[in-house]
Design a protein around this motif. Structure first.
Motif, PDB file in Angstrom:
ATOM      1  N   THR A 214       0.830  -1.210   0.000  1.00 54.14           N
ATOM      2  CA  THR A 214       0.000   0.000   0.000  1.00 54.14           C
ATOM      3  C   THR A 214       0.863   1.257   0.000  1.00 54.14           C
ATOM      4  N   GLU A 215       1.894   1.268   0.788  1.00 53.69           N
ATOM      5  CA  GLU A 215       2.794   2.426   0.833  1.00 53.69           C
ATOM      6  C   GLU A 215       3.466   2.644  -0.525  1.00 53.69           C
ATOM      7  N   ALA A 216       3.889   1.551  -1.164  1.00 58.06           N
ATOM      8  CA  ALA A 216       4.556   1.664  -2.465  1.00 58.06           C
ATOM      9  C   ALA A 216       3.584   2.153  -3.535  1.00 58.06           C
ATOM     10  N   VAL A 217       2.375   1.629  -3.514  1.00 58.89           N
ATOM     11  CA  VAL A 217       1.356   2.059  -4.481  1.00 58.89           C
ATOM     12  C   VAL A 217       0.989   3.519  -4.244  1.00 58.89           C
ATOM     13  N   LYS A 218       0.786   3.892  -2.992  1.00 58.07           N
ATOM     14  CA  LYS A 218       0.411   5.268  -2.666  1.00 58.07           C
ATOM     15  C   LYS A 218       1.486   6.256  -3.116  1.00 58.07           C
ATOM     16  N   LYS A 219       2.737   5.875  -2.940  1.00 59.58           N
ATOM     17  CA  LYS A 219       3.836   6.762  -3.350  1.00 59.58           C
ATOM     18  C   LYS A 219       3.785   7.027  -4.842  1.00 59.58           C
ATOM     19  N   GLU A 220       3.476   6.017  -5.637  1.00 61.03           N
ATOM     20  CA  GLU A 220       3.401   6.177  -7.089  1.00 61.03           C
ATOM     21  C   GLU A 220       2.102   6.847  -7.520  1.00 61.03           C
ATOM     22  N   TRP A 221       1.006   6.539  -6.838  1.00 61.54           N
ATOM     23  CA  TRP A 221      -0.316   7.027  -7.241  1.00 61.54           C
ATOM     24  C   TRP A 221      -0.542   8.473  -6.815  1.00 61.54           C
ATOM     25  N   GLY A 222       0.032   8.866  -5.685  1.00 58.76           N
ATOM     26  CA  GLY A 222      -0.115  10.227  -5.197  1.00 58.76           C
ATOM     27  C   GLY A 222      -1.399  10.428  -4.409  1.00 58.76           C
ATOM     28  N   SER A 223      -1.726  11.682  -4.149  1.00 57.46           N
ATOM     29  CA  SER A 223      -2.855  12.018  -3.282  1.00 57.46           C
ATOM     30  C   SER A 223      -4.005  12.702  -4.006  1.00 57.46           C
ATOM     31  N   GLU A 224      -3.923  12.835  -5.323  1.00 58.75           N
ATOM     32  CA  GLU A 224      -4.999  13.509  -6.041  1.00 58.75           C
ATOM     33  C   GLU A 224      -6.180  12.591  -6.303  1.00 58.75           C
ATOM     34  N   ARG A 256      -2.242   5.101   5.975  1.00 57.05           N
ATOM     35  CA  ARG A 256      -1.380   5.080   4.786  1.00 57.05           C
ATOM     36  C   ARG A 256      -2.073   5.657   3.560  1.00 57.05           C
ATOM     37  N   GLY A 257      -3.192   6.344   3.772  1.00 53.37           N
ATOM     38  CA  GLY A 257      -3.807   7.110   2.695  1.00 53.37           C
ATOM     39  C   GLY A 257      -4.847   6.392   1.879  1.00 53.37           C
ATOM     40  N   VAL A 258      -5.336   5.240   2.345  1.00 55.19           N
ATOM     41  CA  VAL A 258      -6.399   4.538   1.623  1.00 55.19           C
ATOM     42  C   VAL A 258      -7.715   5.259   1.842  1.00 55.19           C
ATOM     43  N   ASP A 259      -8.485   5.441   0.775  1.00 55.35           N
ATOM     44  CA  ASP A 259      -9.713   6.226   0.830  1.00 55.35           C
ATOM     45  C   ASP A 259     -10.967   5.388   1.038  1.00 55.35           C
ATOM     46  N   LYS A 289     -17.166   0.547   8.448  1.00 53.08           N
ATOM     47  CA  LYS A 289     -17.491   1.974   8.317  1.00 53.08           C
ATOM     48  C   LYS A 289     -17.814   2.597   9.676  1.00 53.08           C
ATOM     49  N   LYS A 290     -18.634   1.895  10.443  1.00 54.44           N
ATOM     50  CA  LYS A 290     -19.066   2.418  11.746  1.00 54.44           C
ATOM     51  C   LYS A 290     -17.903   2.563  12.702  1.00 54.44           C
ATOM     52  N   GLN A 291     -16.992   1.583  12.713  1.00 58.96           N
ATOM     53  CA  GLN A 291     -15.920   1.574  13.707  1.00 58.96           C
ATOM     54  C   GLN A 291     -14.706   2.413  13.323  1.00 58.96           C
ATOM     55  N   THR A 292     -14.524   2.677  12.030  1.00 54.29           N
ATOM     56  CA  THR A 292     -13.329   3.422  11.610  1.00 54.29           C
ATOM     57  C   THR A 292     -13.634   4.764  10.960  1.00 54.29           C
ATOM     58  N   GLY A 293     -14.846   4.919  10.425  1.00 50.31           N
ATOM     59  CA  GLY A 293     -15.188   6.145   9.726  1.00 50.31           C
ATOM     60  C   GLY A 293     -14.747   6.179   8.279  1.00 50.31           C
ATOM     61  N   ILE A 294     -14.082   5.122   7.801  1.00 50.39           N
ATOM     62  CA  ILE A 294     -13.634   5.100   6.407  1.00 50.39           C
ATOM     63  C   ILE A 294     -14.833   4.912   5.481  1.00 50.39           C
ATOM     64  N   LEU A 295     -14.711   5.382   4.251  1.00 45.04           N
ATOM     65  CA  LEU A 295     -15.702   5.060   3.231  1.00 45.04           C
ATOM     66  C   LEU A 295     -15.618   3.573   2.915  1.00 45.04           C
TER      67      LEU A 295
END
Length: 358
Positions: A214-224, A256-259, A289-295
């Motif tokens: 996930t960290e490696a993918v996020k680094k390449e994919w970015g935050s947009e 680690r930036g997962v949406d 969703k309830k316990q973490t607030g993530i989508l």
């Protein structure tokens, strides 16, 4: 307007509605290449009105394919046809996603309509499989190689390289496939991970590879653009991975930036007792969703617009991912909107066939 047809914004990306075409393997590729089957298959579902079309599990390496007919994104030559497909999806006012995958010990198989069994080594279209441990998926399968540190580093590198290619193609969403008993699931589940190093044993060690990927993918994919992860929220087997483990893992993925967490289940052991009934996996998405607030994305025998809309109204999930129902009806979003009384815009070439809402 129904909740199902309402929009959702994730990072800089607007989903025009909450219906997503889930990744569905087509087993129609040679050497990983997409072709006109994929253009028509994925393109027709974009015409059908879904907000996001996620391309089937696309292997990050040749050895990561489930079958010899899987799609891939392990070399630059794959990019041109994938870009043609993504461009067409965008022309239909839809988003395009790709699911990046490695099958691990469930690789080197025959296509489903020829039985789907693992092909023995040294027979045509077979290769040596790898996994967290040297334990086959089912009795009679070849023994996978337990991955050493070099092999683990290669997988992380391959996920990163595939993400770079995905960005070149122009996808709007990347999803990491860590479910259904494939490689990353094989590492985090205690049913398939018998390692004694830093990638095995404790919960923190078993999830390490997924977090590093996930960290490696996020680094390449970015935050947009959005990053999704699909996990199996339960092994449905005593002593296996649980929903409590999934909640704990989700919090780590959020850091680690997962949406969005795409909550599926099962696939890691062949005799799991899974209660296949309408919406049977929705409680996993709801709990996470309830316990973490993530989508979250809800999947699993969701077949009607009313059922999908109710899941959203009950705040059990934020997106509905449809697979088999989308195979049966590529235009489900258009007809689903009509069933809910929404005034949906049909493609101009199909307008004369649009149902009249009275």
């Amino acid at each position: 307007m129904s909740k199902l047809l309402s929009s959702l914004t994730i990072r800089n990306t607007i989903f025009k509605n909450r219906l997503v075409v889930s990744p569905m393997c087509q087993y129609a590729s040679t050497d990983g290449f997409a072709n006109n089957w994929h253009l028509v298959h994925l393109g027709s579902r974009a015409v059908g009105g879904a907000s996001l079309i996620i391309q089937e599990a696309s292997s990050i390496s040749p050895e990561g394919r489930i079958t010899y007919a899987d799609m891939g994104i392990w070399k630059d030559e794959h990019i041109a046809k994938l870009k043609e497909i993504v461009d067409f999806i965008h022309q239909q006012d839809a988003l395009a996603g790709i699911q990046l995958a490695h099958a691990g010990r469930k690789a080197s198989c025959e296509v489903p309509w020829k039985g789907g069994r693992q092909i023995p080594l040294n027979e045509p279209n077979s290769w040596q499989t790898v996994s967290a441990s040297a334990t086959p998926f089912r009795e009679g399968d070849q023994e996978p190689l337990a991955m050493d540190k070099e092999a683990i580093s290669k997988v992380i590198h391959d996920f990163a390289a595939a993400t770079r290619r995905a960005a070149q193609v122009g996808y709007d969403v990347v999803e990491i496939h860590a479910a259904h008993g494939y490689l990353l699931h094989q590492f985090y589940s205690p049913l398939s991970n018998e390692r004694a190093d830093e990638y095995g044993g404790s919960f923190e060690n078993r999830v390490r590879l997924l977090l590093e990927v996930t960290e490696a993918v996020k680094k390449e994919w970015g935050s947009e653009k959005p990053l999704f992860v699909r996990i199996s929220a339960s092994d449905w087997t005593e002593g296996g991975w649980t929903i409590d483990d999934s909640v704990k893992l989700t919090r780590m993925l959020q850091e680690r930036g997962v949406d969005l967490l795409d909550a599926s289940s099962g696939g890691n052991v062949p005799k799991a007792k899974i209660p296949n009934k309408p919406g049977y996996q929705v409680p996993f998405a709801a709990s996470i969703k309830k316990q973490t607030g993530i989508l979250t994305g809800a999947v699993g025998l969701i077949t009607t617009a009313q059922q999908a809309n109710e899941i959203l109204l009950e705040q059990e999930a934020d997106l509905i991912l449809m697979a088999r129902e989308s195979l049966r009806n590529p235009y489900f979003p258009l007809y689903g909107a009509t069933a809910l009384g929404d005034d949906v815009k049909f493609p101009v070439r199909y307008e004369r066939a649009a149902p009249i809402i009275v």
